[in-house]
Design an enzyme around this catalytic site. Sequence first.
Site, PDB file in Angstrom:
ATOM      1  N   TRP A 101      51.146  41.598  37.993  1.00 59.26           N
ATOM      2  CA  TRP A 101      51.009  41.194  39.396  1.00 59.26           C
ATOM      3  C   TRP A 101      52.191  40.341  39.822  1.00 59.26           C
ATOM      4  CZ3 TRP A 101      48.109  44.291  41.819  1.00 59.26           C
ATOM      5  CH2 TRP A 101      46.916  44.786  41.250  1.00 59.26           C
ATOM      6  N   ASP A 168      49.651  32.838  43.649  1.00 59.93           N
ATOM      7  CA  ASP A 168      48.665  33.914  43.689  1.00 59.93           C
ATOM      8  C   ASP A 168      47.508  33.496  42.785  1.00 59.93           C
ATOM      9  OD1 ASP A 168      47.114  36.179  43.439  1.00 59.93           O
ATOM     10  OD2 ASP A 168      48.719  37.482  42.691  1.00 59.93           O
ATOM     11  N   LYS A 192      37.529  38.920  43.429  1.00 57.71           N
ATOM     12  CA  LYS A 192      37.375  38.448  42.048  1.00 57.71           C
ATOM     13  C   LYS A 192      36.562  37.168  41.865  1.00 57.71           C
ATOM     14  CE  LYS A 192      41.182  41.157  40.762  1.00 57.71           C
ATOM     15  NZ  LYS A 192      42.553  41.206  41.237  1.00 57.71           N
TER      16      LYS A 192
END
Length: 355
Positions: A101, A168, A192
């Site tokens: 990511w 993030d 999530k």
Amino acid sequence: MKKHNFSAGPCILAPEVINGASKAVLDFNEMNLSLLEISHRDKNFVEVMDEARELSKELMCLDEDFEVLFLQGGASLQFCMAPYNYMNEKGKAGYLITGTWAKKAAAEASLFGEIENIGSSEDKNFNYIPTKLNIGNELDYFHCTSNNTIVGTQIKKFPECKVPLICDMSSDIFSRNIDFNQFSMIYAGAQKNLGPAGATLVAVRKSGLGKTLRQLPSILDYRKHIKSESMFNTPPVFSIYTSLLSLRWMKKEGGLDVIEKRNDLKANFIYKEIDRNNLFSGTANFEDRSTMNACFLLHNESLKEKFNTLCKEAGITGINGHRSVGGYRASMYNALPLGSVETLVDVMKHLEKIS
Ligand SMILES: *Cc1c(COP(=O)(O)O)cnc(C)c1O
């Protein structure tokens, strides 16, 4: 009986969150209408949006400079919204490359300016968090990923830095109590620890915006979203309402300190077994192990089928490792009960006994 859901995302939500969300789809606030068929400008939904923004700020103890937004496009859109809003023309930003990511975030930002890799753990398949970072004062910002969902590593202490710190937090937001005020911008896809996919939480410091000369399309401009109180266009109402139910649930449970203790307990429980049981071993560097995603290998290939069957029989689902890592990954987000981790550990012990 409901399954023991170790899915990495979208993932498990608390039962009362699922129940509340289902109820609102049928009849929202006793309006005799579904949440899905009312205007987002209706007072009943405006209150949802306001409370979700306020409660996020409260749980993270964010100072007054922060605004919380619920945007669309997932965390992936933030990979380019962050540089759009923070990087000068011909500017330069620093990225910490700790996983897939992070790498994707840096690749998007490279379309806007120069990217400096401040550190990378790609040499060891991202199984650790690089330390001793040299973050130059000339950078427009520094970007990191707090939890690396795929490889199961997590930043425990964030680096000191004089430039805006952007993070993030998609896979560990609201999982622990840290100093959230050290950041300039935080973002996280809802799916999530918060709710269904569709909304992305963005917490942004007002004072840090508008410093570049870059022309921004309105929909990508945090200032426009702040000005319209996160209703610049039709928001993803179901995802935001469900997220609000999760936020209320977290507050009721005692806030992030209580949630963090539980998450530590669950993580310690599984890692202890991974370390004790000779059939298994953990893949992430010890000190950098994630409390959210525990990645491990089963050494003996011939036991795999047996292990998979035992897991299935015990009602365990979602523990296959990401295709880029292999092995297993037990994701233990906020709503996963300790009992589910105990069930998995029992299966690991049982496999040891019969093999
Ligand atoms: C899942 C995930 C993403 C991607 O989120 P989308 O909402 O699907 O764009 C980004 N970063 C991290 C750390 C993730 O875990």
